[in-house]
Each structure stands twice: as C-alpha cells, then as structure tokens.
Enzyme design. Structure first.
Site, PDB file in Angstrom:
ATOM      1  N   TYR A 164       0.838  -1.208   0.000  1.00 12.82           N
ATOM      2  CA  TYR A 164       0.000   0.000   0.000  1.00 12.82           C
ATOM      3  C   TYR A 164       0.873   1.258   0.000  1.00 12.82           C
ATOM      4  O   TYR A 164       0.618   2.211  -0.751  1.00 12.82           O
ATOM      5  CB  TYR A 164      -0.888  -0.054   1.238  1.00 12.82           C
ATOM      6  CG  TYR A 164      -1.899   1.049   1.391  1.00 12.82           C
ATOM      7  CD1 TYR A 164      -3.052   1.081   0.610  1.00 12.82           C
ATOM      8  CD2 TYR A 164      -1.719   2.047   2.347  1.00 12.82           C
ATOM      9  CE1 TYR A 164      -3.999   2.087   0.780  1.00 12.82           C
ATOM     10  CE2 TYR A 164      -2.657   3.050   2.521  1.00 12.82           C
ATOM     11  CZ  TYR A 164      -3.798   3.062   1.737  1.00 12.82           C
ATOM     12  OH  TYR A 164      -4.721   4.059   1.905  1.00 12.82           O
ATOM     13  N   LYS A 168       0.941   4.050  -2.857  1.00 13.29           N
ATOM     14  CA  LYS A 168       0.570   5.434  -2.559  1.00 13.29           C
ATOM     15  C   LYS A 168       1.745   6.387  -2.819  1.00 13.29           C
ATOM     16  O   LYS A 168       1.538   7.548  -3.196  1.00 13.29           O
ATOM     17  CB  LYS A 168       0.076   5.558  -1.117  1.00 13.29           C
ATOM     18  CG  LYS A 168      -1.271   4.860  -0.867  1.00 13.29           C
ATOM     19  CD  LYS A 168      -2.335   5.283  -1.852  1.00 13.29           C
ATOM     20  CE  LYS A 168      -3.749   5.077  -1.352  1.00 13.29           C
ATOM     21  NZ  LYS A 168      -4.759   5.415  -2.378  1.00 13.29           N
TER      22      LYS A 168
HETATM   23  N1  NAD Z   1     -10.018   6.078   5.042  1.00 13.79           N
HETATM   24  C1  NAD Z   1      -8.848   6.603   5.301  1.00 13.79           C
HETATM   25  O1  NAD Z   1      -8.565   7.046   6.442  1.00 13.79           O
HETATM   26  C2  NAD Z   1      -7.817   6.713   4.212  1.00 13.79           C
HETATM   27  C3  NAD Z   1      -6.529   7.160   4.570  1.00 13.79           C
HETATM   28  C4  NAD Z   1      -5.578   7.299   3.565  1.00 13.79           C
HETATM   29  C5  NAD Z   1      -5.904   7.004   2.257  1.00 13.79           C
HETATM   30  N2  NAD Z   1      -7.160   6.545   1.939  1.00 13.79           N
HETATM   31  C6  NAD Z   1      -7.448   6.252   0.532  1.00 13.79           C
HETATM   32  O2  NAD Z   1      -8.687   6.852   0.168  1.00 13.79           O
HETATM   33  C7  NAD Z   1      -9.335   6.006  -0.800  1.00 13.79           C
HETATM   34  C8  NAD Z   1     -10.732   5.637  -0.313  1.00 13.79           C
HETATM   35  O3  NAD Z   1     -10.632   4.889   0.873  1.00 13.79           O
HETATM   36  P1  NAD Z   1     -11.901   4.509   1.749  1.00 13.79           P
HETATM   37  O4  NAD Z   1     -11.421   4.480   3.151  1.00 13.79           O
HETATM   38  O5  NAD Z   1     -13.044   5.360   1.373  1.00 13.79           O
HETATM   39  O6  NAD Z   1     -12.145   2.996   1.281  1.00 13.79           O
HETATM   40  P2  NAD Z   1     -13.485   2.171   1.012  1.00 13.79           P
HETATM   41  O7  NAD Z   1     -13.118   0.733   1.083  1.00 13.79           O
HETATM   42  O8  NAD Z   1     -14.595   2.647   1.902  1.00 13.79           O
HETATM   43  O9  NAD Z   1     -13.853   2.566  -0.496  1.00 13.79           O
HETATM   44  C9  NAD Z   1     -13.064   2.154  -1.563  1.00 13.79           C
HETATM   45  C10 NAD Z   1     -13.981   1.796  -2.706  1.00 13.79           C
HETATM   46  O10 NAD Z   1     -13.172   1.412  -3.825  1.00 13.79           O
HETATM   47  C11 NAD Z   1     -13.840   0.352  -4.487  1.00 13.79           C
HETATM   48  N3  NAD Z   1     -12.909  -0.444  -5.277  1.00 13.79           N
HETATM   49  C12 NAD Z   1     -12.010  -1.354  -4.818  1.00 13.79           C
HETATM   50  N4  NAD Z   1     -11.356  -1.909  -5.850  1.00 13.79           N
HETATM   51  C13 NAD Z   1     -11.855  -1.350  -6.983  1.00 13.79           C
HETATM   52  C14 NAD Z   1     -11.560  -1.509  -8.354  1.00 13.79           C
HETATM   53  N5  NAD Z   1     -10.637  -2.385  -8.769  1.00 13.79           N
HETATM   54  N6  NAD Z   1     -12.240  -0.770  -9.257  1.00 13.79           N
HETATM   55  C15 NAD Z   1     -13.196   0.118  -8.850  1.00 13.79           C
HETATM   56  N7  NAD Z   1     -13.516   0.293  -7.553  1.00 13.79           N
HETATM   57  C16 NAD Z   1     -12.849  -0.418  -6.627  1.00 13.79           C
HETATM   58  C17 NAD Z   1     -14.460  -0.457  -3.363  1.00 13.79           C
HETATM   59  O11 NAD Z   1     -15.518  -1.286  -3.838  1.00 13.79           O
HETATM   60  C18 NAD Z   1     -14.902   0.623  -2.390  1.00 13.79           C
HETATM   61  O12 NAD Z   1     -16.255   0.957  -2.585  1.00 13.79           O
HETATM   62  C19 NAD Z   1      -8.423   4.813  -1.021  1.00 13.79           C
HETATM   63  O13 NAD Z   1      -7.586   5.044  -2.131  1.00 13.79           O
HETATM   64  C20 NAD Z   1      -7.610   4.783   0.248  1.00 13.79           C
HETATM   65  O14 NAD Z   1      -6.379   4.130   0.057  1.00 13.79           O
HETATM   66  C21 NAD Z   1      -8.117   6.394   2.891  1.00 13.79           C
END
Ligand code: NAD
Length: 339
Positions: A164, A168
C-alpha cells in the site's frame, strides 16, 4: 448555481467511503458524475454492482446527474471505456478523481506476491489506467482538466503496509508527472490528497477493535457528522476541481477531519561539498557531524500528521474568524498574507 455546473466527472471507488462523499458533493455542485465502483470487498475480492448504482440513484433522486460504472480500474480497456462513457453521456470529461482502493496489510517478510500485486494493481495501475485515458482526452480537447488522486500518509513508511505504501508513494510520483506534463494542454492540473476518514478501511485496523470493545460500534458507525466522517474530504476535492483552483498544480494536500494541510515539496535541507570524490573515511568523520541532528529526528515512518497538528501550541494558531484557524511552519515563507 453550483461551482461545477456544466462539468463532467469520473469518481473511481465512488460507491463507498471517501469516494461516495466526493461523488455526492461534485454532483451537488452541478457536475455530471460517472460513479465507478466494482463493489469489491476491502481486500479487493468479489463484486457488487449495486454499490455504484446506489450512489448514482441517490444523486439522481436529489436532482443531480449521474450514471454508474461497475468496471475495475485495474482493467486498461475498461478504463478507456469509462472515459468514453463520460464523453458519450456528458459530451466530455473535465474531472478525474481516483479514489478506488483496497488493503492487504502484511509485514514485508510475510507478504505474498499476490497481496503485493493486488494492491499495486488497484491503486497505482488503476491511477495509470485512468489518468492515461483522461490525458488522451484532455490533450485532444485542450480545454484543461483536473486529476485528483488519493495518496496516503502510509506512503511515508507504514511498517505493515509495504504494498500500500509503495502504491501510494507511486501515486505521488505519477501525480507530479501529470502536473508537469499535462498543464500545457489548456491548463490541466493534477494534485494528490492524503485523506483520512473512518471508513471500512479504518474498521479493519487494530485500533477499531478497541472502539468496538468500548462502544459496541465500529469507527465508521461512530463517525457520521463528526471530524472522523469520510465526507469531510469532499470539499477539498470539489475546490481543487473548480475553476477557482486553476493555478493549483502539483501539490500534496492532507485532509484530516476539519484540518486541510499543505505538504512541503521534497527539498534539499543540507549539503556537504568537497573538491574531490568523498572517501568513506571522510564521510564517517564528517557526515554525522553535518547531518547527525537530522538523522536523529527524521523518522522513516508515518509523519503522524494528526499528532503533529494536535501538537501545534495554541499560541501559534492565527484566528481567521468564524471558527477557523491557520498555522504555518516557521520554515515556510509567509509572504504578504493578511486575513
Ligand atoms: N479512510 C482513510 O482514512 C484513508 C486514509 C488514507 C488514504 N485513503 C485512501 O482513500 C481512498 C478511499 O478509501 P476509503 O477508506 O473510502 O475505502 P473504502 O473501502 O470505503 O472505499 C473504496 C472503494 O473502492 C472500491 N474499489 C475497490 N477496488 C476497486 C476496483 N478495482 N475498481 C473500482 N472500484 C474499486 C471499493 O468497492 C470501495 O467501494 C483509497 O484510495 C484509500 O487508500 C483512505
């Protein structure tokens, strides 16, 4: 009047978590949105086509314009078709927000090849697939465009997330390339956000077990309407997508609760120069003296942004009114700023 009236957007991973909030706000601001989501499990397995459709329906029910796309961002041809879907449905594409992501956390010595590949595939290859086809369209149109990618604090060395963190970190490099290579085509901008929000991603980490033990609820259930609400990221995305942000290109932002941060660009902080090639003995003697202080305080790890923000002394904040405050590192020039 929304500030994105007449714009067309794709939000990958727009069915849940941070992406859902982004899709809803872009639509509320007037953009027509392709809500892309495979409906995968957190680990990337499985599919649920209702996830993207639900958000598209929610937008339509609220009077907005949206269509669902349930393809995987890992599929190069499907990514091309997704951009084409936006063009066919809305006449063009203005805004690409790549949010889709999965987790397969493991220490490096335990990480299986498929765990590495799966995470790199969705985050980094997905970013390439989507921005490649968006860039082809932006270059043809020469009327600008916006690319906003989600990176993460984990890029700076989260110990249990080698796949990851690498993905990133790769997204940061790719975003800077997009910023430097596409701006000439009508003013395309590319920026990355290091977001935060209690989504199912956060439900999966050890801290969540404590939350359940204390409250009987998962962090994502407790987050709604609080600083931990993943919807708090969306306003920064909508701002960067707007015409107001036409000159903001190649930056890394943090979005942590109600904090919006601007990260510094990597820069040289100390230099040793000789009039000959350094010998190892010379470096052993001189380098710790010259760089030693930095060796001690620079952690090769998560920069701990939330902790850093919380550690800002009260007296260093500038009150800018209406419940808002501003802080700047003393290392940064202040310029001619007045509130
Ligand atoms: N939540 C946090 O605190 C946090 C922190 C740092 C980075 N992020 C990043 O923010 C983004 C969103 O994270 P989140 O926490 O909302 O996650 P989440 O799991 O709630 O949402 C991610 C969505 O991406 C979809 N997805 C997965 N693989 C896919 C694919 N191959 N094609 C299309 N859609 C796909 C999933 O079905 C899901 O609905 C991610 O890139 C994550 O790495 C989140």
């Amino acid at each position: 009047m929304g500030m994105l009236d007449g714009k067309s957007a794709i939000v990958t991973g727009g069915g849940r978590g941070i992406g859902r909030g982004v899709a809803l706000l872009l639509a509320q601001e007037g953009a027509s949105v392709v809500v892309n989501d495979l409906g995968a499990a957190l680990t990337g397995e499985g599919e649920d086509t209702s996830v993207a459709q639900q958000v598209a329906d929610e937008i339509t029910a609220a009077g907005g314009t949206a269509i669902a796309n349930t393809d995987s961002v890992t599929d190069y041809e499907a990514a091309e078709a997704m951009v084409q879907q936006a063009v066919d449905s809305f006449g063009k594409l203005d805004i690409l927000v790549h949010v889709a992501g999965i987790l397969r956390d493991r220490m490096i010595f335990n990480m299986a090849e498929e765990e590495w590949d799966a995470v790199i595939d969705v985050h980094l290859k997905g970013a390439y697939n989507m921005s490649k086809w968006a860039a082809v369209h932006f270059r043809e149109r020469r009327e600008g465009g916006r690319i906003i990618n989600m990176s993460s604090n984990s890029a700076f060395g989260a110990p249990g997330q080698p796949n990851y963190a690498a993905a990133k970190g790769g997204i940061i490099g790719l975003t800077l390339v997009l910023a430097n290579s596409l701006n000439r085509y009508g003013g395309v901008t590319a920026n990355a956000i290091l977001p935060s929000g209690s989504t199912r991603m956060i439900d999966s980490i050890p801290r969540a077990v404590e939350a359940v033990a204390d409250t009987g609820k998962l962090p994502s259930e407790l987050a709604v309407g609080t600083e931990r609400d993943p919807d708090n990221v969306a306003p920064l995305v909508a701002f960067l997508a707007s015409e107001e942000a036409a000159d903001i290109n190649g930056h890394l932002f943090g979005s942590f609760g109600y904090n919006m941060t601007l990260m510094s660009q990597p820069k040289v902080i100390k230099t040793l120069r000789a009039n000959h090639r350094w010998s190892v003995d010379e470096l052993i003697e001189v380098a710790p003296k010259a760089f030693g202080e930095r060796f001690e305080i620079e952690q090769v790890n998560d920069p701990g942004v939330t902790a850093a923000i919380n550690a800002i002394p009260d007296g260093e904040w500038i009150d800018i009114g209406d419940g808002k405050r501003f802080w700047s590192s003393k290392l940064e020039p202040w310029g001619e700023r007045s509130w």
